[in-house]
Enzyme design. Sequence first.
Site, PDB file in Angstrom:
ATOM      1  N   ALA A 100       0.816  -1.213   0.000  1.00 12.10           N
ATOM      2  CA  ALA A 100       0.000   0.000   0.000  1.00 12.10           C
ATOM      3  C   ALA A 100       0.850   1.263   0.000  1.00 12.10           C
ATOM      4  CB  ALA A 100      -0.929   0.018   1.216  1.00 12.10           C
ATOM      5  N   LYS A 101       2.155   1.110   0.218  1.00 16.79           N
ATOM      6  CA  LYS A 101       3.113   2.233   0.179  1.00 16.79           C
ATOM      7  C   LYS A 101       2.593   3.442   0.949  1.00 16.79           C
ATOM      8  CE  LYS A 101       5.116   0.638  -4.154  1.00 16.79           C
ATOM      9  NZ  LYS A 101       4.202  -0.500  -4.433  1.00 16.79           N
ATOM     10  N   ARG A 102       2.195   3.218   2.184  1.00 14.81           N
ATOM     11  CA  ARG A 102       1.657   4.290   3.009  1.00 14.81           C
ATOM     12  C   ARG A 102       2.757   5.293   3.372  1.00 14.81           C
ATOM     13  NH1 ARG A 102      -2.753   3.465   0.914  1.00 14.81           N
ATOM     14  NH2 ARG A 102      -4.498   2.616   2.079  1.00 14.81           N
TER      15      ARG A 102
END
Length: 300
Positions: A100-102
């Site tokens: 999700a590459k938060r």
Amino acid sequence: MITDTLIEKIIEKQNPTCVGLDTSFDYLPDDMKKGVKDFKDAAGAILEFNKNIIDSVCDVVPSVKVQIAYYEQYGRAGLKAFAKTLAYAKKKGLIVITDAKRNDIGATASRYAAAFLGKTTVNDFEETAFESDFLTVNGYLGSDGIVPFTEECKAHDKGIFVLVKTSNPSSGELQNLKLQDGRTVYECMGDMVEEWGKGTVGKYGYSAVGAVVGATYPEEAKVLRERLPHTFFLVPGYGAQGANAEMLKNCFDRNGLGGVVNNSRGILCAYKKRGGKYYEAAREACLDMKKDLLSVLGDI
């Protein structure tokens, strides 16, 4: 410790493969697309596809990576399929990586961390929103954007993979720039990841704070492997993005440990080249990938 568990599954299966469940509706066989008229139908078909893939490969691979963007595009129904895919993979004994590459700071980062790595409290009960073992994180906001995630990792035995040297063609526009001290930006980020992982190093020598290191840049990977002795790598770029087994060997240590290699389209869409049932073709693609990786790494 979760990274130890991933490593032990890799050793058990002699296979450092991660199946990327970046499942687009377009990837499904024609018979699964028939009669689909809305997001709910599409999400249901994708979930069925994912479950059959998981059933077919769970005894030969240690992990899956589920990219949330492929599910968000179908709205609420897609996110429901996303959550059910994570839960089903966990049930089948796979290590589950949410991609999700938060990226945020402070309170917002802590909410992202709770959603994917911890628990959320409502009145007198607490619940896990999304069942994942690892989460991909963008660390380019600095420590403010990472500490909330590492705190959840320590509290709940979870892990993160921080973007360091990514596999995309334009990554060098930023990541290969030189700093005043002579390091590149990606080397600086790698050094920060190594530091963030202190205190979570397991029995195999790797911490719960890993790095995303693209197989498409073998020279940079070699630099990072030598520079980050306690950092486990999530390695994208194999297959459809152009990297082969020889290119990614620099991501691993002399024991064949230190990384897990993602392959998405090459597995999900294998049936389009191989023919037959999509889940059987996916299994064969996983076995072929295992053979290819071990031809370079040797026994793990």
